[in-house]
Design a protein around this motif. Sequence first.
Motif, PDB file in Angstrom:
ATOM      1  N   GLY A  23      -8.666 140.847 -40.020  1.00 30.34           N
ATOM      2  CA  GLY A  23      -9.398 140.977 -38.770  1.00 30.34           C
ATOM      3  C   GLY A  23     -10.890 140.740 -38.856  1.00 30.34           C
ATOM      4  O   GLY A  23     -11.604 140.974 -37.877  1.00 30.34           O
ATOM      5  N   GLU A  24     -11.396 140.265 -39.993  1.00 33.04           N
ATOM      6  CA  GLU A  24     -12.834 140.039 -40.162  1.00 33.04           C
ATOM      7  C   GLU A  24     -13.128 138.541 -40.022  1.00 33.04           C
ATOM      8  O   GLU A  24     -12.779 137.747 -40.883  1.00 33.04           O
ATOM      9  N   HIS A  25     -13.771 138.165 -38.912  1.00 38.45           N
ATOM     10  CA  HIS A  25     -13.987 136.745 -38.606  1.00 38.45           C
ATOM     11  C   HIS A  25     -15.466 136.377 -38.528  1.00 38.45           C
ATOM     12  O   HIS A  25     -15.822 135.367 -37.933  1.00 38.45           O
ATOM     13  N   THR A  26     -16.348 137.188 -39.127  1.00 35.96           N
ATOM     14  CA  THR A  26     -17.776 136.952 -38.950  1.00 35.96           C
ATOM     15  C   THR A  26     -18.401 136.069 -40.025  1.00 35.96           C
ATOM     16  O   THR A  26     -19.559 135.685 -39.894  1.00 35.96           O
ATOM     17  N   LEU A  27     -17.674 135.754 -41.093  1.00 35.94           N
ATOM     18  CA  LEU A  27     -18.226 134.904 -42.140  1.00 35.94           C
ATOM     19  C   LEU A  27     -18.127 133.433 -41.726  1.00 35.94           C
ATOM     20  O   LEU A  27     -17.050 132.937 -41.405  1.00 35.94           O
ATOM     21  N   LYS A  28     -19.260 132.739 -41.741  1.00 39.01           N
ATOM     22  CA  LYS A  28     -19.305 131.315 -41.437  1.00 39.01           C
ATOM     23  C   LYS A  28     -19.748 130.559 -42.685  1.00 39.01           C
ATOM     24  O   LYS A  28     -20.895 130.662 -43.116  1.00 39.01           O
ATOM     25  N   VAL A  29     -18.826 129.823 -43.287  1.00 37.04           N
ATOM     26  CA  VAL A  29     -19.127 129.000 -44.456  1.00 37.04           C
ATOM     27  C   VAL A  29     -19.592 127.630 -43.974  1.00 37.04           C
ATOM     28  O   VAL A  29     -18.925 126.991 -43.155  1.00 37.04           O
ATOM     29  N   ILE A  30     -20.746 127.190 -44.475  1.00 39.99           N
ATOM     30  CA  ILE A  30     -21.272 125.863 -44.139  1.00 39.99           C
ATOM     31  C   ILE A  30     -21.272 125.029 -45.417  1.00 39.99           C
ATOM     32  O   ILE A  30     -22.014 125.313 -46.359  1.00 39.99           O
ATOM     33  N   PHE A  31     -20.440 124.022 -45.448  1.00 41.31           N
ATOM     34  CA  PHE A  31     -20.301 123.143 -46.609  1.00 41.31           C
ATOM     35  C   PHE A  31     -21.480 122.178 -46.655  1.00 41.31           C
ATOM     36  O   PHE A  31     -21.750 121.458 -45.698  1.00 41.31           O
ATOM     37  N   VAL A  32     -22.177 122.169 -47.793  1.00 48.20           N
ATOM     38  CA  VAL A  32     -23.274 121.228 -48.028  1.00 48.20           C
ATOM     39  C   VAL A  32     -22.807 120.293 -49.131  1.00 48.20           C
ATOM     40  O   VAL A  32     -22.745 120.673 -50.303  1.00 48.20           O
ATOM     41  N   SER A  33     -22.458 119.079 -48.761  1.00 48.81           N
ATOM     42  CA  SER A  33     -21.746 118.168 -49.655  1.00 48.81           C
ATOM     43  C   SER A  33     -22.685 117.403 -50.587  1.00 48.81           C
ATOM     44  O   SER A  33     -23.744 116.926 -50.183  1.00 48.81           O
ATOM     45  N   SER A  34     -22.247 117.282 -51.840  1.00 46.07           N
ATOM     46  CA  SER A  34     -22.878 116.390 -52.803  1.00 46.07           C
ATOM     47  C   SER A  34     -21.955 115.236 -53.150  1.00 46.07           C
ATOM     48  O   SER A  34     -22.080 114.613 -54.208  1.00 46.07           O
ATOM     49  N   ASP A  35     -21.007 114.950 -52.255  1.00 42.02           N
ATOM     50  CA  ASP A  35     -20.087 113.839 -52.484  1.00 42.02           C
ATOM     51  C   ASP A  35     -20.811 112.502 -52.404  1.00 42.02           C
ATOM     52  O   ASP A  35     -21.880 112.381 -51.789  1.00 42.02           O
ATOM     53  N   GLN A  36     -20.199 111.502 -53.007  1.00 43.65           N
ATOM     54  CA  GLN A  36     -20.821 110.184 -53.047  1.00 43.65           C
ATOM     55  C   GLN A  36     -20.727 109.456 -51.708  1.00 43.65           C
ATOM     56  O   GLN A  36     -21.622 108.689 -51.350  1.00 43.65           O
ATOM     57  N   THR A  37     -19.647 109.703 -50.966  1.00 43.95           N
ATOM     58  CA  THR A  37     -19.454 109.030 -49.681  1.00 43.95           C
ATOM     59  C   THR A  37     -19.008 110.049 -48.627  1.00 43.95           C
ATOM     60  O   THR A  37     -18.494 111.125 -48.964  1.00 43.95           O
TER      61      THR A  37
END
Length: 350
Positions: free
Chosen positions: A72-86
């Motif tokens: 029931g805990e929905h407050t975490l927002k993960v923001i992906f910061v990509s180091s991918d090549q494309t």
Amino acid sequence: LKFRVPVVWCKMASFVQSWGLQLLDNGGRPFDARQLTPAHVIAFYFSASWCPPCKHFTPMLKKFVQTLESNGEHTLKVIFVSSDQTEHDMWKYMYDAHGDWLALSFSCRDVKDRLSRQYQVSGIPQLVVIDQVGRQAVRDARGDVMGASNSSTQVLTTYLSWKSAAGVSGPVPNAPQAEPACNELPPGLRVRICGLTGAPEHNGNEGIIQSFDVGKQRYVVELGEKVLSLRATNLLQLLTVQVQNPENPDEWYDAEAIDFDTETGEVSVSNQESGGDPVRLRFGEPQGPILKVGTRVVVQGLQAASAQPWNEKLGAVVEYDREDERYLVQVALERQLKVRPVNIRIFPLV
């Protein structure tokens, strides 16, 4: 993009905007930063698909978030910061390995570099939990996740410490205020009423669950201007599921489960975008349907002696392993089961 240092009184949305962060959801759609509130905990996840340590850590982070959500805990927002090549590599990584997370637009390379400098990211993976003004709030969030990965209680305890360090304030608007247990249907769930004998005129109507009355063991369901108190056995969940595109096996789309045949175990699913007739599928078939995280299911037919006590118990889907073809179902705070699709059902409930 013009960089401005966020000031102390900025709320989270203002902080995101002040950095010029162009955020996208996991479907590639723009995410409105105004949906972020001081009640959210923000975690930047610096990672890439080519990185071997990332391949080890990402499933741990995904399980961490899913454990929170199943409790029931929905407050975490993960923001992906990509180091991918494309950009293609970035989206493939998100589709294959991530949860329902946000991402910094791949085009924001200068912002990505600024974030890396701001939070002293010298290697990946790195998880940075920030407070309301953008300062790093947790010293070793990655280590916290790894240390809590085997215990639901530890996950919840760890996240509570993150919330305190991040200085979150108040509940998220329009979000559940109490933690719905994994063995209860969550508030806000759409349901169809069925099987009523005392008031059959309500059968077939759709409603929304408002709460669960523990004393009466009934759900409070809003039905237009009426409110009914109903048993779980009289509720059919109207779920969003994933179904394989028959014309392109690599493509999956969202469809709505609109009916369940108790005799055959078939689910009727409808894709409103295509406008076609509903199709009948069974759980475990290659083309789906696949249930999403948080879906409540009834465990059934388990034969192992240690698992039999969980038969006919309600649980919450934590994840689905496509290769192993198993659901991970949370049946209690400290107990998860790996079960085949044939060992779950969505109706009738208990």
